[in-house]
Structures are given as structure tokens and as C-alpha cells.
Design a protein around this motif. Structure first.
Motif, PDB file in Angstrom:
ATOM      1  N   PRO A  56       2.328   5.432  -2.846  1.00 49.41           N
ATOM      2  CA  PRO A  56       2.904   6.577  -2.136  1.00 49.41           C
ATOM      3  C   PRO A  56       4.208   6.175  -1.463  1.00 49.41           C
TER       4      PRO A  56
ATOM      5  N   PRO B 156       1.714   8.094  -8.044  1.00 44.37           N
ATOM      6  CA  PRO B 156       1.460   8.381  -6.637  1.00 44.37           C
ATOM      7  C   PRO B 156       2.511   9.351  -6.085  1.00 44.37           C
TER       8      PRO B 156
ATOM      9  N   TYR C  51      -1.416   6.836   4.705  1.00 52.74           N
ATOM     10  CA  TYR C  51      -1.540   5.944   3.560  1.00 52.74           C
ATOM     11  C   TYR C  51      -1.840   4.482   3.892  1.00 52.74           C
TER      12      TYR C  51
ATOM     13  N   LYS D 273       0.816  -1.208   0.000  1.00 54.98           N
ATOM     14  CA  LYS D 273       0.000   0.000   0.000  1.00 54.98           C
ATOM     15  C   LYS D 273       0.854   1.264   0.000  1.00 54.98           C
ATOM     16  N   ALA D 274       2.054   1.193   0.570  1.00 54.50           N
ATOM     17  CA  ALA D 274       2.937   2.353   0.679  1.00 54.50           C
ATOM     18  C   ALA D 274       4.359   1.852   0.873  1.00 54.50           C
TER      19      ALA D 274
END
Length: 278
Positions: free
Chosen positions: A195, A224, A275, A176-177
Motif C-alpha cells: 500500500p 495493493p 497499514y 509493509k507500506a
């Protein structure tokens, strides 16, 4: 009497306060890239058997908050010198206190590698995804909220694992990050897929901040967000309190910097909250 009442209250409070579960040695395999349908079809047409990719058995250190979850999680990737205490113990304790499951990946033990400081080990990208796969199947991790975080060479692996046109495209599960502490950035690398937070010291002679500035300058602006934080006066390993006295490793200076460490930790906490959520 009041003294005994105090002891009783203290004892009860110790049991009520949320405690992190002690870290656990776990075993899992690195991820593999399966042959594409094209390669499988081509092999079949030629009467051949497509090569079967081999996973690498790995070990890791799992720590998690008390409770059933599902929790957000962070996969941690160590540097080229192996697992140092600040990656093995300090960061997991900190992250668990924020509410995250942590899995520290050991990329060296099962490969009989002492260090990779003079070479690059590309397989570490697959180690990260093997750890992600392990966590998503654990039952106590929210598979949609897992971040990847690496230090030095582990930071390089983190950026490699989350770049467009990288091996992420072949993986079923996605991070996810991403957080990369003092990585060696590739100035002309493609955009990130998630991100990303990059943390460097401006005096780092091992992972030059300028290369990361160039990476940011060359982003398309369509991907991102990628944040770059550069700390004045900070060198390599600036978040590792064991490096209070400067140390030269393979010709490069490593040194703890309290101000940079404190600022970076606050940035990581805010970034993960934004995030990954917690």
C-alpha cells in the motif's frame, strides 16, 4: 504547602509521561543483491568466482519511544539536497509521538556526496533495505510493521524500492507500506508491492503532479492500493516550515504551505495506522 504539593505532582508527572528517547547515531550497511543461483552455477562451470557485491557503510539517526517494544517503525529517506531539519528532527519527533521508531538514513556522508540534485543515485534503494535489515535485528522493532517514507528524491527511492519487478524481490525483509512526499513519478511504472501514499502539490514544478496522475491511471488495478493526494496551491517541500519564504533551488520553487502540510500529516497518520498499525 499547596505550592510544594503542586511542584511534587508536576515532577512526578514528568517522569510518568512517555518520553521519546533522544536520537542516536547508528551505523549499518546498505543491502546487497547476492548472485543468483544461475550466475553462481555458470561461474562455477566456467571456473570463475562470481563477483561479490560490496555493501556501503552508512550512518543514520535512530529515535524511538520509551519501552521495550516491539514497536512499528518508519525508515525516512532525505531529498537530493541532504538531510534537512524537517526530515532529521521534525518528522521523527512527530512519528515517535504516534508510537513509531524512526530511522533517518544518511545516504551522502559516507559516500562524500554533497547533493544528488543533478543526478539519480539508484543505490539509495539498497540504503533503504539496509536500514530495514538493521531495524529488524534491533530487538525493539516489529519486523512485520515497518514503513518506508521518502521526500523528493527520497520519495523516488521509496517508489523504486516498492515496485513489482524491482529490487525488493531480492530482499529477505519487506516493507509493509510506503509514503512518498513530492516524488518524481514514473508514469508507466509497474504496480506497487505494498500500500502506497503519494503526496504532491499541484504547483510543484520539480515533481509534477501530472506524472503521478499518469502513474495511478496506468496501474493494473490488481496490486495493493496506491493513494494520490494533490494539494491545491502547494509547491515542492510544502511540509517544511523552514520554507515559509519561497526559495528557488536549482531553478525550482520550494515553499511551505500550512494547509497542505496539515492535511498531508493527517493523511500520513491515518495511512500508517491503517497499514502498519498503532
Amino acid at each position: 504547602m499547596k505550592f510544594f504539593q503542586f511542584l511534587l505532582c508536576l515532577t512526578v508527572s514528568l517522569f510518568i509521561l512517555p518520553q521519546a528517547q533522544a536520537d542516536e547515531l547508528v551505523h549499518f550497511d546498505s543491502a546487497v543483491v547476492k548472485p543468483s543461483p544461475f550466475l553462481e552455477r555458470k561461474a562455477k562451470e566456467q571456473g570463475e568466482v562470481p563477483p561479490v557485491p560490496q555493501a556501503t557503510p552508512l550512518i543514520g539517526y535512530l529515535t524511538r519511544p520509551q519501552g521495550d517494544g516491539p514497536f512499528p517503525a518508519v525508515v525516512l529517506m532525505h531529498g537530493c539536497g541532504g538531510i534537512h531539519p524537517h526530515v532529521r528532527d521534525v518528522w521523527p519527533e512527530r512519528l515517535v509521538s504516534w508510537g513509531y521508531v524512526t530511522l533517518v538514513v544518511d545516504s551522502f556522508t559516507t559516500r562524500n556526496i554533497e547533493n544528488s540534485c543533478k543526478t539519480y543515485l539508484p543505490d539509495r534503494v539498497f540504503d533503504a533495505y539496509g536500514a530495514l535489515d538493521f531495524l529488524t535485528k534491533s530487538g525493539f522493532v516489529d519486523a512485520s510493521r515497518v514503513a518506508l517514507m521518502g521526500f523528493s528524491a527520497g520519495g523516488i527511492a521509496t517508489l523504486e524500492a516498492t515496485k513489482i519487478e524491482g529490487n525488493e524481490q531480492f530482499m529477505d525483509e519487506k516493507f509493509k507500506a510506503a509514503v512518498a512526499y513530492y516524488p518524481v513519478c514514473a508514469p508507466h511504472e509497474s504496480d506497487a508491492t505494498v500500500p502506497t501514499l503519494i503526496l504532491n502539490g499541484d504547483l510543484d514544478d520539480w515533481s509534477p503532479a501530472e506524472r503521478c496522475r499518469q502513474r495511478i491511471a496506468n496501474l493494473s488495478g490488481k496490486g495493493p492500493p496506491v493513494e494520490l493526494h494533490i494539494y491545491p496551491g502547494a509547491r515542492h517541500d510544502f511540509d517544511d516550515e523552514a520554507m515559509t519564504k519561497p526559495k528557488t533551488v536549482f531553478g525550482h520553487v520550494e515553499e511551505y504551505n500550512a494547509a497542505a502540510a496539515e492535511q498531508s500529516i493527517a493523511s500520513v497518520q491515518a495511512f500508517l495506522k491503517a497499514y502498519v498499525g498503532k
